[in-house]
Scaffold this active site. Structure first.
Site, PDB file in Angstrom:
ATOM      1  N   GLY A   1      -5.096  11.486  -1.982  1.00  0.00           N
ATOM      2  CA  GLY A   1      -4.326  10.088  -1.491  1.00  0.00           C
ATOM      3  C   GLY A   1      -3.737   9.494  -2.580  1.00  0.00           C
ATOM      4  O   GLY A   1      -3.859   9.985  -3.694  1.00  0.00           O
TER       5      GLY A   1
ATOM      6  N   VAL B   1       3.874   0.600   5.391  1.00  0.00           N
ATOM      7  CA  VAL B   1       5.157   0.068   6.100  1.00  0.00           C
ATOM      8  C   VAL B   1       6.325   0.216   5.221  1.00  0.00           C
ATOM      9  O   VAL B   1       7.413   0.158   5.760  1.00  0.00           O
ATOM     10  CB  VAL B   1       4.832  -1.370   6.719  1.00  0.00           C
ATOM     11  CG1 VAL B   1       4.784  -2.395   5.443  1.00  0.00           C
ATOM     12  CG2 VAL B   1       5.798  -1.777   7.757  1.00  0.00           C
TER      13      VAL B   1
ATOM     14  N   SER C   1       2.227   2.628  -0.898  1.00  0.00           N
ATOM     15  CA  SER C   1       1.125   3.776  -0.736  1.00  0.00           C
ATOM     16  C   SER C   1       1.378   4.719   0.527  1.00  0.00           C
ATOM     17  O   SER C   1       2.159   4.237   1.584  1.00  0.00           O
ATOM     18  CB  SER C   1      -0.286   3.369  -0.521  1.00  0.00           C
ATOM     19  OG  SER C   1      -0.513   2.491   0.719  1.00  0.00           O
TER      20      SER C   1
ATOM     21  N   LYS D   1      -9.131  -4.226   6.608  1.00  0.00           N
ATOM     22  CA  LYS D   1      -9.434  -4.230   8.010  1.00  0.00           C
ATOM     23  C   LYS D   1     -10.925  -4.307   8.431  1.00  0.00           C
ATOM     24  O   LYS D   1     -11.008  -4.207   9.858  1.00  0.00           O
ATOM     25  CB  LYS D   1      -8.772  -2.902   8.524  1.00  0.00           C
ATOM     26  CG  LYS D   1      -7.318  -2.704   7.860  1.00  0.00           C
ATOM     27  CD  LYS D   1      -6.403  -3.483   8.029  1.00  0.00           C
ATOM     28  CE  LYS D   1      -4.942  -2.997   7.765  1.00  0.00           C
ATOM     29  NZ  LYS D   1      -4.951  -3.012   6.026  1.00  0.00           N
TER      30      LYS D   1
ATOM     31  N   VAL E   1     -16.000  15.776   2.896  1.00  0.00           N
ATOM     32  CA  VAL E   1     -17.004  14.730   2.795  1.00  0.00           C
ATOM     33  C   VAL E   1     -18.007  15.065   3.814  1.00  0.00           C
ATOM     34  O   VAL E   1     -19.271  14.312   3.935  1.00  0.00           O
ATOM     35  CB  VAL E   1     -16.754  13.265   2.739  1.00  0.00           C
ATOM     36  CG1 VAL E   1     -16.262  12.846   1.450  1.00  0.00           C
ATOM     37  CG2 VAL E   1     -15.937  12.941   3.877  1.00  0.00           C
TER      38      VAL E   1
END
Length: 217
Positions: free
Chosen positions: A10, A172, A168, A124, A59
């Site tokens: 990522g 957006v 990232s 979040k 994971v």
């Protein structure tokens, strides 16, 4: 120092591994992810440094995690299903990765004697309104609670949360850039929404500070 980065393909994982590669030995990074193609891309982009190891795994697989964590000093747990739009229809899969997967990471770290585990959470998780935020909130609670068992065995577990990392993957910024290039208007979910945005460098600095100061729990 040996650092395992789950979700190493990522945006955050790539940034962490670039920094570890630049530091050179005795710093060693273990890239843990389930995407062999992206692993190959990262290793190639870094010039195949001899202090970065790739470990293919998920994971959701406790045994594979124990293999990756063997001999590690630190685990930075960044693996997650995080696209709010996608996970909304697949809450069961979000539970398997973000909650149960985190439990697997913590257990593997304890079994392997890892000193510090840092869960990368999200803003979040604050008063969550979707399955992603709720899964991160639950993962934080699990991380905190695990210290009851882990600290006596030498493993401290903590969580860090921050806002949107500028640029990232899936952010957006990319959506708006594509809209501008196509001549389309910029779409907003709500004009009243507030976004907390930081740079990747600020995210790395926050992780450094958390690892230095964390007590576990």
């Amino acid at each position: 120092m040996r650092i395992v980065v789950t979700g190493g393909t990522g945006s955050l994982g790539r940034a962490l591994l670039r920094r570890i590669a630049a530091a050179g030995k005795p710093m060693v990074g273990v890239l843990f992810s389930r995407d062999e193609f992206k692993q190959a891309q990262i290793l190639e982009s870094l010039g195949h440094p001899d202090n970065i190891r790739a470990c293919l795994g998920d994971v959701r697989d406790p045994e594979r995690l124990r293999m990756a964590c063997h001999g590690a000093d630190v685990v930075i747990h960044a693996a997650a299903l995080k696209r709010v739009d996608a996970v909304a229809q697949h809450a069961d899969e979000t539970v398997k990765t973000n909650i149960l997967g985190s439990m697997n990471v913590f257990r593997a770290a304890i079994d392997c004697g890892v000193k510090k585990v840092l869960l990368i959470s999200s803003d979040k998780a604050v008063l969550p309104t979707n399955s992603y935020g709720a899964s991160k909130q639950m993962a934080e609670w699990v991380a905190t609670g695990f210290n009851t068992y882990s600290v006596p065995r030498g493993t401290r577990i903590a969580a860090i949360r921050y806002g949107n990392v500028l640029g990232s993957r899936g952010s957006v910024v990319h959506i708006w850039r594509r809209a501008i290039e196509a001549g389309h208007p910029l779409k907003l979910t709500s004009q009243d929404a507030t976004r907390f945005v930081i740079t990747m460098e600020q995210a790395l600095e926050a992780i450094d500070e958390a690892l230095e100061q964390m007590q576990g729990g």
